[in-house]
Enzyme design. Structure first.
Site, mmCIF file in Angstrom:
data_model
loop_
_atom_site.group_PDB
_atom_site.id
_atom_site.type_symbol
_atom_site.label_atom_id
_atom_site.label_comp_id
_atom_site.label_asym_id
_atom_site.label_seq_id
_atom_site.Cartn_x
_atom_site.Cartn_y
_atom_site.Cartn_z
ATOM 1 N N ASP A 154 -53.139 18.431 -51.189
ATOM 2 C CA ASP A 154 -52.517 19.442 -52.041
ATOM 3 C C ASP A 154 -51.247 18.908 -52.674
ATOM 4 O O ASP A 154 -50.229 18.748 -52.015
ATOM 5 C CB ASP A 154 -52.207 20.692 -51.210
ATOM 6 C CG ASP A 154 -51.752 21.855 -52.074
ATOM 7 O OD1 ASP A 154 -51.765 21.722 -53.312
ATOM 8 O OD2 ASP A 154 -51.384 22.904 -51.519
ATOM 9 N N ASP A 372 -52.123 19.658 -60.870
ATOM 10 C CA ASP A 372 -52.298 20.222 -59.529
ATOM 11 C C ASP A 372 -53.710 19.944 -59.025
ATOM 12 O O ASP A 372 -54.691 20.279 -59.686
ATOM 13 C CB ASP A 372 -52.033 21.727 -59.560
ATOM 14 C CG ASP A 372 -52.160 22.367 -58.188
ATOM 15 O OD1 ASP A 372 -51.737 21.735 -57.195
ATOM 16 O OD2 ASP A 372 -52.683 23.487 -58.103
#
Length: 493
Positions: A154, A372
């Site tokens: 992440d 992201d």
């Protein structure tokens, strides 16, 4: 010459000089209507990831780089249809994007700089499609001796954590829950230690003088427990000692299958920052096609052409990448901001995709564009998205529009019965001259088994725009923290 005839000649001349629309040939493969039958991850970790986490005799102490395999989370789906997975994924994606927009203007811990090392590490990655989360997984070893653990990658968070025994509340995960009592390298962090003070949401167990952590995510997931240091082991046996991580005894939410999360953000507690003294602050990954795992009913990705890696260290920065400078948001150090200056459709810049709509306002933390790994669908500020969508519709006039939309998508096409179609090209342009020319699979995705394909972008009114992992797939994305730049290398898997 009559005015009307002169005007006609001018129009004909302009048409002759106009640049022809550029197209890709796109193979329209609908979603499979059949449930996935890949085995659950617990029994087949080695098949899925390949390699061994066993430490070598010298612990691979001199490794110049670390590489982990990366795979789609579909490798862990059992008896779930592709359409069901996509619906779950988009619902969670909406919640994540909303939380990112809130966090971007809400402040965060500043990253502390450290000196560059000379080595590196790398690991395998899987996608979170099967659990509807959109994340990718890698496998690492935790503790001494190493306990294998599936970890979500992440780039939008910093804290490294995993579930720990004894569990007061834990969700189901693949493989055994890590037990710190059985690890000789586990070390609790004292409440007064500088590491504890770096936590945004830290606390103290006064009886044990043990630092406590808690992290909440946008989808409602929460993890809390002891903050500690531990040794992590990567594919090939490379080991990194004293990595600060959360040992979660209370965990709930949508982290099904994964043991925890490897935070890859820019903050002071992220994994890249923690290992920077040894390996530098650069890493890269290549995310395989989100459906590649599903295409193999065996779930065996080891050694296949669809495997990929995340790499830490000097080897992460390839010569073929096209780079753009990182942009700093002083109110949120975690995210990797870049300056998107335009988008082309069919080889022509879209006039309505204005740089001003995509620029970060450093005084408020609003706006800007981040890259992201945990968000699936690319979201653009509403004016930019509307202009992009309209330009794509115009260039794709030969395709049959499907009535209505699908979840986040408002532009879908009925390609049922068609094998190969022509679709307009799409490219993203960044400050510094960097460009990402997207393959058609990165912006026209199947949403059912009937041949419905949707334009995989969406608009947002939440401030920050997000380049999601559907658009990133197939590229090696380089986060060069040492050079403060982000790079895109096509066909990098």
């Amino acid at each position: 010459m009559a005015p009307r005839a002169a005007l006609l000649l001018l129009l004909l001349a302009a048409a002759a000089l106009a640049k022809p629309v550029e197209y890709h040939s796109f193979t329209a493969t609908p979603l499979s209507p059949h449930p996935y039958t890949a085995p659950a991850a617990g029994a087949d970790d080695e098949d899925v990831f390949g390699g061994s986490l066993a430490a070598t005799e010298d612990g691979a102490a001199a490794a110049a780089a670390v590489h982990f395999r990366v795979v789609h989370r579909d490798a862990f789906a059992v008896n779930t249809t592709a359409a069901e997975l996509l619906k779950h994924r988009l619902r969670r994606d909406k919640r994540r994007a909303a939380r990112i927009s809130k966090d971007a203007a809400g402040g965060g811990a500043a990253a502390n700089g450290t000196s560059r090392g000379s080595g590196g590490v790398a690991a395998p990655v899987v996608s979170g499609l099967a659990q509807g989360s959109g994340e990718y997984f890698t496998k690492i070893g935790v503790g001494t001796p190493a306990t294998p653990a599936l970890m979500v990658l992440d780039t939008g968070s910093d804290v490294v954590w995993l579930q720990c025994a004894p569990c007061r509340r834990c969700y189901d995960q693949s493989g055994p829950v890590f037990d710190p009592r059985r690890s000789s390298s586990y070390g609790a962090v004292d409440c007064a230690a500088p590491l504890c003070r770096r936590l945004d949401s830290g606390g103290c167990d006064l009886r044990r003088r043990a630092c406590q952590y808690q992290v909440a995510y946008g989808d409602g997931s929460v993890t809390a427990g002891d903050f500690a240091t531990e040794t992590l082991t990567f594919a090939g046996g490379a080991r990194v000692a004293r990595v600060a991580l959360g040992c979660g005894h209370d965990n709930e939410g949508l982290f099904v299958a994964a043991a925890g999360l490897l935070g890859l953000g820019r903050g002071s507690l992220s994994f890249p920052t923690q290992i920077s003294r040894r390996y530098g602050r650069s890493f890269s990954y290549c995310l395989v096609d989100r459906t590649s795992s599903a295409s193999s009913s065996s779930g065996n990705l080891a050694g296949g052409s669809r495997s990929s890696t995340v790499t830490f260290g000097p080897g992460a920065v390839g010569a073929s990448a096209s780079f753009t400078p990182m942009v700093r948001n002083p109110r949120m150090e975690t995210f990797y901001y870049v300056q998107l200056v335009g988008i082309s459709v069919g080889g022509a810049r879209v006039p309505g995709v204005a740089e001003s709509d995509l620029r970060l306002d450093p005084s408020t933390g609003r706006g800007g564009v981040i890259v992201d790994s945990g968000t699936s669908v690319t979201r653009l500020a509403r004016p930019a998205y509307s202009a992009l969508r309209d330009a794509f519709r115009g260039a794709a006039a030969g395709l049959k529009l499907s009535p209505g939309g699908f979840s986040l998508f408002d532009t879908c096409y009925d390609l049922g019965g068609r094998k190969v179609v022509k679709v307009p090209t799409v490219s993203m342009h960044f400050a510094g001259g960097a460009e990402a020319a997207l393959p058609p699979e990165n912006y026209l995705i199947p949403v059912d088994s009937k041949g419905t394909f949707c334009f995989a972008f969406a608009g947002t009114d939440g401030g920050v725009s997000i380049i999601g992992n559907i658009q990133q797939q197939g590229f090696r994305v380089v986060f060069d923290g040492d050079g403060q730049r982000v790079g895109f290398a096509a066909k990098g898997c």
